[in-house]
Design a protein around this motif. Structure first.
Motif, PDB file in Angstrom:
ATOM      1  N   LEU A  13     -15.115   6.081  -1.509  1.00  0.00           N
ATOM      2  CA  LEU A  13     -14.027   6.112  -2.489  1.00  0.00           C
ATOM      3  C   LEU A  13     -13.184   7.387  -2.413  1.00  0.00           C
ATOM      4  N   GLY A  25      -9.301   2.371   0.564  1.00  0.00           N
ATOM      5  CA  GLY A  25      -8.199   3.127  -0.009  1.00  0.00           C
ATOM      6  C   GLY A  25      -6.870   2.428   0.164  1.00  0.00           C
ATOM      7  N   SER A  28       1.809   5.036  -6.266  1.00  0.00           N
ATOM      8  CA  SER A  28       0.621   5.062  -7.122  1.00  0.00           C
ATOM      9  C   SER A  28       0.459   6.439  -7.774  1.00  0.00           C
ATOM     10  N   PRO A  51      -5.859  -2.246  -7.281  1.00  0.00           N
ATOM     11  CA  PRO A  51      -7.182  -1.650  -7.525  1.00  0.00           C
ATOM     12  C   PRO A  51      -8.074  -2.486  -8.440  1.00  0.00           C
ATOM     13  N   CYS A 109       0.813  -1.226   0.000  1.00  0.00           N
ATOM     14  CA  CYS A 109       0.000   0.000   0.000  1.00  0.00           C
ATOM     15  C   CYS A 109       0.845   1.274   0.000  1.00  0.00           C
ATOM     16  N   SER A 153      -6.668  -0.453  -2.141  1.00  0.00           N
ATOM     17  CA  SER A 153      -6.687  -0.107  -3.570  1.00  0.00           C
ATOM     18  C   SER A 153      -5.353   0.434  -4.062  1.00  0.00           C
ATOM     19  N   HIS A 154      -4.477   0.883  -3.152  1.00  0.00           N
ATOM     20  CA  HIS A 154      -3.213   1.456  -3.611  1.00  0.00           C
ATOM     21  C   HIS A 154      -2.383   0.443  -4.393  1.00  0.00           C
ATOM     22  N   LEU A 213      -9.082   7.271  -2.487  1.00  0.00           N
ATOM     23  CA  LEU A 213      -8.349   6.654  -3.596  1.00  0.00           C
ATOM     24  C   LEU A 213      -7.327   7.627  -4.175  1.00  0.00           C
ATOM     25  N   THR A 214      -6.344   7.061  -4.848  1.00  0.00           N
ATOM     26  CA  THR A 214      -5.379   7.888  -5.581  1.00  0.00           C
ATOM     27  C   THR A 214      -5.904   8.165  -6.988  1.00  0.00           C
ATOM     28  N   ASN A 243      -6.012   5.134  -9.101  1.00  0.00           N
ATOM     29  CA  ASN A 243      -7.113   4.238  -8.749  1.00  0.00           C
ATOM     30  C   ASN A 243      -8.427   4.708  -9.370  1.00  0.00           C
ATOM     31  N   TYR A 244      -8.647   6.023  -9.417  1.00  0.00           N
ATOM     32  CA  TYR A 244      -9.867   6.537 -10.042  1.00  0.00           C
ATOM     33  C   TYR A 244      -9.889   6.177 -11.532  1.00  0.00           C
TER      34      TYR A 244
END
Length: 1458
Positions: A590, A558, A494, A565, A489, A561-562, A593-594, A597-598
């Motif tokens: 959400l 989050g 990211s 994702p 993570c 997801s790093h 998120l970075t 990730n979006y």
């Protein structure tokens, strides 16, 4: 051996040309570059030549001469020829033909002079050597060979260890271990070692071993020891054997090979003192063992992943734990080191990439780098390689970076100075590193920054750009993304990676994400485990995610997801597709998120939408699947709240439309609604609809269900994406085309309900999207992208309504721009000057449009409608026609109330209170300013229309045709386009009437709208029904306002050309009282319209067809404020709707819900309904035996009255059947009608008749019976008795038919028709004798009304029940009469409107033809009928709805066909 065959011609013509060709061939073979194959080719050629000698095809001396010449070509040619002779020796020994063996022996004997004897003794068999005379005896020669070999290879030299003095070895070690910092060189030490060997009789191999041992302990002295070994050693294989013996010593369990041994082996390899192939065989484990271990790791990882995903029972869990314990016990014995990996690490440490790469090639992919030490060693080597380039192009401003010292090894890979140098070694190193770059985040960041530096230099466009770009994309796919998956993570990495990825087009990014999601995780055991762990963790979080713990769960999401994702979002989306109540908490969670990730989330959503395994319809094939609706809702919420790039999603929708699929328009609809705050719904309240006719601020405040706030940024993002990727116009055009093609492209076998839903979705999204573009694009952007109206319609085949919808904002922008220019050019503030400038601006902008629209329709259309009128109708909106003052006042009052509430609330802090008050005050001022601006605009538009109106309608043909074209080309297509357009159409008709437009008959227009709704309703979709109902409601509001108050009627209708009852070809010339329709007759006409609406509604309700019933219920619900107003009509509707409720309760729940809703609202409206005699003034004519000539007024004879009564009867029936068409009559008839029926019926404007009627209403039943005893009363009484009896019979049969579910015409109705026809013939006969025929019908109507007043409503309900067909003879008589009337039309006058002659409809047989089922075939038939008649307007309902029936033409011009 032979692969090269000498041609036969060479042997045959050897002396002439063969010898020369052969020598030339050999020269070419020797001159070939050294690739290892030239020796084999020369051997083959020599072998072929010698073989020809053995076979006897070539003379011995000729061959020997050539072979002698060959010796000059190469130094090693004698050795090559000896190899050929050795092979031939083996082959000829086995041959049975002795002559061939002799030829061989002679050939070798001839070649002895240029092939050394020693080489032949080494290669040839002893027997052959004996036959050649090179040795005396073969037997002795063999014995000698055995003795030599034994001495060389098998006899061990016995050294007397006592004779080898320890002092020698001690001195040797001292010599090697001395301080080497001075002038001591390897050459001096080597001389000392030689002296020690000679003095102390030391074993040379043992000395070499000691040198290696000392080198191990002093591994930092590479240069000295390597030069020493190189000088001392004569045979590389010996050194390999000694090293191999050392490695073998450490191949026992629990032994660890020292790193120093790996180092000296690597150094020796690097300096080519030994060969890797020779050393590799001494290392353990075997390659096969490594492959098996790798396969075992993958299977174990998959097994672990399966366990994590599967639901395991408790008993199975304990068994698995026991097995794991046993495996751990077995692993307690530490296996020996993997010496190949140790050597690989040492090679990487010293920078020998060539040999390291060779070792890694022998192993499975990423097996070597899966060991952390090797991965770190390789990372360090990459660091050193990219350092100079990173310092130049990758180091961020202000960063110092860590200084790296380059390797002292000159043979290490050269550092990269440019991006092109990266292709030499760096990219291949990174590819071998793969996902294990995760061990070195610093190098990870360096590679990303180099990528960013490269993308910045792309603008220079060097020749290697494409190749390098593909290299960087490959590195991102194979190294960066897999490494990110293995990092714990790391949000910084990211974001750093997004800094590179955002420079790529979304197509490249999405391809990388697809590889990452679907392929990367199966390439390595570690990634398999990581994927399983991510899914398990995602399940844990999603099970506990609620609205209350969004913050905590969001942080966990989050964090997860790093690194992974794609796996997380894939699982989350699958859950959302099942449970749509997760959308809100998921969207809120959400926020941690970075950026990367979006972007990945956007890709995952598109992939989920495009999943080919998912059906986009439910199993009943009538509605869109819930998973698609859930994903669409998620799209709208996510893309609005977070800064995610929209290009991919919009391109996906565009591609789907290109493929003829409109399901995914649901996504675009949600995205535009959430991001721009533009809602599309037909369930708007009247207040909302009123607000939607104002400016943008009023729309935002009062036009939508949810208050639209904070959409400025999101709508700007959406606009930017559409403009940057050029998707705005293509999406509009594709939606417009798809809307008209949805029935044929997506219809097929699908349910009609689903097809209608898809059509509505396509249309609504077009309206919504077009509204977004109009309100967000600048004038320049809009005009730049939207082509002219003729190009839109003719080249892009955009439907006319959609084309004008897209062009309308452009016209408004252009007019305002031109108006501003004219104002600046001439400074004048007077209102009159401003209006004139506005009119001039309109003319300049709209003149090209007027010219362009001519090509949209056939030339005959413009005989009645001017292009100016057509363009004006389509280019204006409700914003241009009226100012919604009430809506503005309502919103301003709301804001005032809000300010007051803020002031009175003590809990709000002062600073926040101040901000809120300022916001509300600013909003209030904006609304007031907007209202003022709109008021000025409306005044300018109305003035412009006043100037234009005289040139709108030419009326070269009849006004009936003018109205038909207006309805077909303007009113109907637009009234179902949107709710605001529905209101606009109704208001535009009213405006045209108020402007006193010449040649426009308002009455005829309203009559056509209200009298022909069956086919219109039947051909609407669900949403169009809402809009059509709203249009009818607005039209009825106007009619009801005129109907309810005589003063209003006289003010707004009297002396208006739209209410003339005699149509003059010269236009409106003021008119007189006789030409105008008076108030009472207008009320009769309104009742007739209400009756026609009832008749059409009853028919649709009784068809049993889903579409008919649903649409008419929607329309009836919409027009409920204005209809029904008459009690008996309302009761008839209530009866039919109640029947629908009973029938559809268990069959079609949606129809049942609609019917129940309407039924309840209809009952609540009953209190506002009035009896028929209150709705319009029903005349009751005198029932004396007075001749018709006296009743019709003074100066009238019996003959005109008779003809008039007949005309009334005919036109009344035709008014029901032909929807009130206008037919011309001759001057005599017209004049007679004007005198006798100026108010609708004979002598209706006579005050005497009114008094007599009042007296009759007060008198009793006896007085009536006396007055009914006139000469013509007896047959009428009989006819009435027959009718009452037939009605009773019919009512009983209808009850039985209702129980049996039949929808056929009752027999009683047919009998009634015959009886009525007979009765009407008797009445007409008597009328011919001077007796009134019509009063008998009037009396029937009176009796029916009185029976209703007593409470018997069933008879009326029965009359509206079942359609009764007309006889063909009646139709043919009417057609004959119509043709006769047409032939006597007056040049100066058209006929009196037939629908203005009011007759009580209940006395007529009620018949509506059954609406045909709309299919492709029937549509084609109707289109053919429409185009077949050249006198008709070309084009039917296609003009406003893809494929609709032109009922206006077919109903009027050929009623017998319908």
């Amino acid at each position: 051996m032979a692969t090269l065959i000498l041609p036969g011609e060479w042997i045959k013509n050897w002396e002439k040309s063969g010898k020369h060709e052969f020598v030339q061939l050999c020269k070419e073979l020797t001159e070939k570059p050294d690739h290892g194959s030239e020796i084999r080719d020369i051997q083959t050629a020599l072998y072929e030549l010698c073989w020809q000698v053995v076979l006897g095809n070539l003379k011995l001396d000729l061959a020997a001469n050539v072979l002698g010449d060959m010796m000059e070509l190469r130094d090693d040619m004698p050795s090559i020829l000896a190899d050929v002779f050795s092979i031939l020796d083996l082959e000829t020994v086995a041959l049975e033909e002795k002559n061939k063996r002799d030829h061989y022996t002679q050939l070798v004997g001839a070649c002895v002079i240029f092939v050394p004897e020693a080489i032949l003794k080494e290669r040839l068999d002893p027997e052959t050597l004996e036959s050649l005379g090179l040795i005396k005896q073969a037997h002795q020669f063999n014995q000698k060979i055995v003795k030599i070999k034994t001495k060389l290879f098998y006899k061990q030299q016995k050294f007397n260890l006592l004779r080898e003095e320890n002092e020698g070895y001690a001195k040797l070690i001292t010599e090697l271990g001395q301080d080497l910092s001075g002038n001591i060189t390897s050459h001096l030490v080597l001389e000392s070692i030689k002296s020690l060997i000679g003095c102390f009789n030391l074993d040379p191999n043992r000395v070499l071993d000691i040198i290696l041992e000392v080198y191990e302990s002093r591994s930092d002295q590479d240069e000295f020891f390597l030069s020493l070994i190189k000088s001392y050693m004569c045979e590389p294989l010996t050194l390999c054997h000694i090293l191999g013996f050392k490695f073998k010593f450490y191949q026992e369990p629990n032994e660890e090979t020292p790193k120093s041994l790996y180092h000296i082996a690597a150094a020796l390899l690097h300096h080519n003192l030994i060969e890797l192939e020779d050393l590799y065989v001494h290392l353990m484990p075997l390659d096969a063992t490594i492959v098996e271990e790798h396969k075992r790791d993958i299977s174990e990882a998959k097994q672990i992943a399966r366990k994590l995903v599967m639901v395991v029972l408790p008993s199975e869990k304990t068994e698995d734990k026991e097995k794991d314990k046993e495996k751990d016990e077995e692993k307690n014995d530490k296996p020996p080191d993997n010496q190949k990996l140790g050597l690989l690490e040492a090679l990487l440490r010293i920078g020998d990439w060539h040999h390291a790469q060779s070792i890694m090639d022998q192993m499975p992919s990423f097996y070597a780098t899966s060991h952390k030490a090797i991965a770190l060693a390789l990372c360090q080597l990459v660091h050193l390689t990219v350092e100079p380039l990173y310092r130049r192009a990758g180091l961020p401003k202000g960063a110092r970076g860590c200084v790296l010292h380059p390797l002292r090894n000159k043979r290490a890979p050269r550092p990269a100075e440019s991006f092109e140098d990266l292709r030499r070694d760096t990219f291949s190193m990174l590819c071998y590193l793969g996902p294990h770059l995760s061990h070195d985040p610093i190098l990870f960041a360096k590679i990303i920054r180099l990528g960013k530096g490269f993308m910045k230099e792309v603008q220079n466009c060097n020749h290697y750009i494409d190749t390098l770009l593909s290299c960087f994309l490959s590195i991102a796919d194979q190294v960066l993304l897999p490494s990110l998956s293995l990092m714990e993570c790391n949000a910084c990495m990211s974001e750093e990676l997004w800094g590179l990825f955002k420079l790529f087009p979304y197509q490249h990014r999405y391809r990388l994400y697809g590889q990452w999601k679907n392929e990367t995780y199966s390439s390595h055991p570690l990634l398999v485990k990581v994927k399983a762990q991510t899914v398990e963790r995602a399940k844990y979080i999603m099970k506990r995610l609620t609205k209350e713990n969004v913050k905590q769960s969001g942080r966990q999401i989050g964090k997860l997801s790093h690194s992974n994702p794609t796996i997380l979002f894939d699982y989350m989306l699958s859950q959302i597709q099942w449970y749509d109540n997760l959308i809100v908490p998921v969207v809120d969670s959400l926020k941690y998120l970075t950026s990367l990730n979006y972007d990945v989330l956007a890709y995952c959503i598109i992939e989920a939408l495009a999943n080919p395994e998912k059906e986009k319809m439910k199993h009943d094939d009538t509605t869109i699947s819930s998973w698609l609706q859930s994903l669409a809702s998620l799209c709208g919420a996510v893309f609005r709240k977070y800064p995610i790039e929209l290009a991919g999603l919009l391109q996906y929708v565009t591609n789907q439309l290109k493929a003829g699929k409109s399901f995914d328009l649901l996504i675009l609809k949600e995205v535009v609604q959430k991001m721009a705050g533009i809602e599309i719904t037909d369930e708007m309240t009247s207040e909302q609809l009123e607000a939607m006719t104002g400016g943008e601020q009023l729309k935002a405040e009062g036009g939508y269900f949810g208050q639209i706030r904070n959409t400025k940024k999101s709508s700007q993002r959406l606009k930017d994406v559409l403009l940057d990727h050029e998707l705005a116009l293509p999406l509009c055009l594709l939606m417009a085309q798809q809307r008209n093609g949805v029935v044929f492209l997506e219809g097929g076998e699908k349910h009609l309900k689903l097809v209608g839903h898809l059509y509505d979705q396509c249309h609504d999204t077009l309206v919504q999207f077009g509204g977004f573009l109009a309100s967000n694009l600048s004038t320049e952007d809009y005009i730049k992208r939207v082509p002219s109206i003729d190009i839109l319609c003719n080249q892009f085949h955009t439907p006319h309504d959609a084309a004008f919808f897209l062009s309308r904002p452009m016209y408004a922008h252009q007019i305002l721009s031109k108006y501003d220019e004219l104002k600046k050019a001439e400074k004048g503030n007077r209102q009159q000057q401003k209006v004139h400038k506005y009119v001039a601006a309109c003319e300049q902008v709209m003149t090209p449009v007027h010219e362009a629209v001519v090509s949209l329709h056939p030339a005959r259309v413009w005989d009645d409608l001017r292009p100016q009128f057509y363009a004006t109708f389509w280019s204006l909106t409700m914003y241009d026609l009226a100012v919604p003052h009430a809506a503005y006042d309502r919103e301003v009052n709301k804001l005032k109330t809000q300010i007051k509430a803020i002031e009175e609330n003590p809990e709000i802090p002062l600073n926040k209170k101040k901000k809120e008050k300022e916001r509300c005050t600013a909003l209030q001022e904006k609304l007031q300013e907007e209202e003022k601006k709109q008021l000025e605009h409306v005044q300018r538009v109305l003035h412009r229309l006043k100037l234009e109106k005289d040139n709108w309608l030419l009326a070269k043909s009849t006004k009936n045709e003018t109205i038909t074209k207006f309805l077909q080309l303007c009113l109907f297509p637009r009234c179902i386009f949107s709710s605001i357009d529905a209101v606009y159409c109704a208001r535009f008709v009213e405006l045209v009437h108020q402007q006193k437009t010449p040649n426009f008959c308002t009455l005829l227009c309203y009559d056509r709208v209200f009298s022909a709704i069956i086919y219109t309703v039947a051909s609407c979709t669900e949403n169009e029904s809402h809009r059509y109902g709203r249009f009818l409601c607005c039209m009825l509001e106007t009619v009801t306002r005129w109907h309810s108050d005589r003063a209003v009627y006289e003010k707004e209708c009297v002396n208006y050309p739209g209410f003339l009852t005699i149509f003059r070809a010269t236009g409106f010339d003021g008119g007189n009282k006789v030409d105008q329709l008076d108030y009472e007759n207008f009320r009769h006409v309104v009742h007739k319209w209400h009756y026609m609406l009832t008749k059409a509604s009853v028919h649709c309700l009784e068809t049993g067809d889903y579409t008919h019933i649903r649409n008419i219920l929607i329309v009836l619900t919409k027009i409920l404020p204005c209809y029904p107003k008459v009690l008996n009509l309302g009761q008839a509707l209530e009866c039919r709707v109640h029947k629908i409720c009973l029938e559809e309760k268990d069959k079609r729940p949606d129809l049942y819900a609609l019917a129940m809703g309407y039924s309840g609202r209809l009952k609540s409206q009953k209190v506002h309904m009035v009896p028929e005699n209150e709705f319009h003034h029903k005349e009751q004519p005198a029932r004396s035996a007075t001749p018709a000539s006296q009743q019709n007024g003074p100066g009238s004879t019996g003959k005109p009255a008779t003809s008039t009564s007949k005309t009334e009867e005919g036109t009344s029936e035709d008014g029901d059947k032909s929807q009130g068409t206008t037919k011309p009559v001759n001057k005599a008839n017209s004049a007679a009608a004007k005198v006798t029926t100026s108010n609708g019926n004979g002598a209706l404007n006579s005050t005497k008749t009114v008094k007599e009627r009042d007296d009759k209403e007060k008198s009793g039943k006896e007085k009536k019976e006396k007055k009914e005893k006139t000469p013509g009363s007896t047959p009428e009484t009989k006819a009435e008795n027959r009718r009452e009896k037939q009605r009773d019979e019919r009512a009983g049969k209808e009850e039985r038919a209702a129980r049996e579910g039949k929808e056929k015409t009752p027999k009683a109705d047919r009998e009634k028709v015959k009886a009525e026809e007979k009765s009407s013939k008797d009445d007409k006969t008597k009328a011919g004798n001077g007796e009134p025929a019509e009063p008998s019908r009037e009396r029937d109507a009176i009796k029916e009304s009185k029976s209703k007043e007593k409470g018997d409503r069933s008879a009326v309900a029965g009359t509206l029940k079942s359609p009764v067909p007309r006889s063909e003879s009646a139709e043919s008589e009417r057609d004959h009469k119509r043709r006769k009337l047409d032939s006597h039309s007056s040049p100066s006058h058209s006929s009196l409107c037939p629908f203005l002659l009011y007759l009580p409809e209940r006395s007529l047989p009620l018949h509506i033809p059954a609406a045909p089922k709309i299919t492709k075939e029937s549509c084609r038939t109707c289109a053919g009928m429409a185009s077949g008649n050249s006198n008709q307007i070309h084009g039917s309902w296609k003009a406003f709805h893809g494929h609709r029936h032109n009922i206006l033409q077919n109903w009027e011009e050929n009623p017998s066909r319908t």
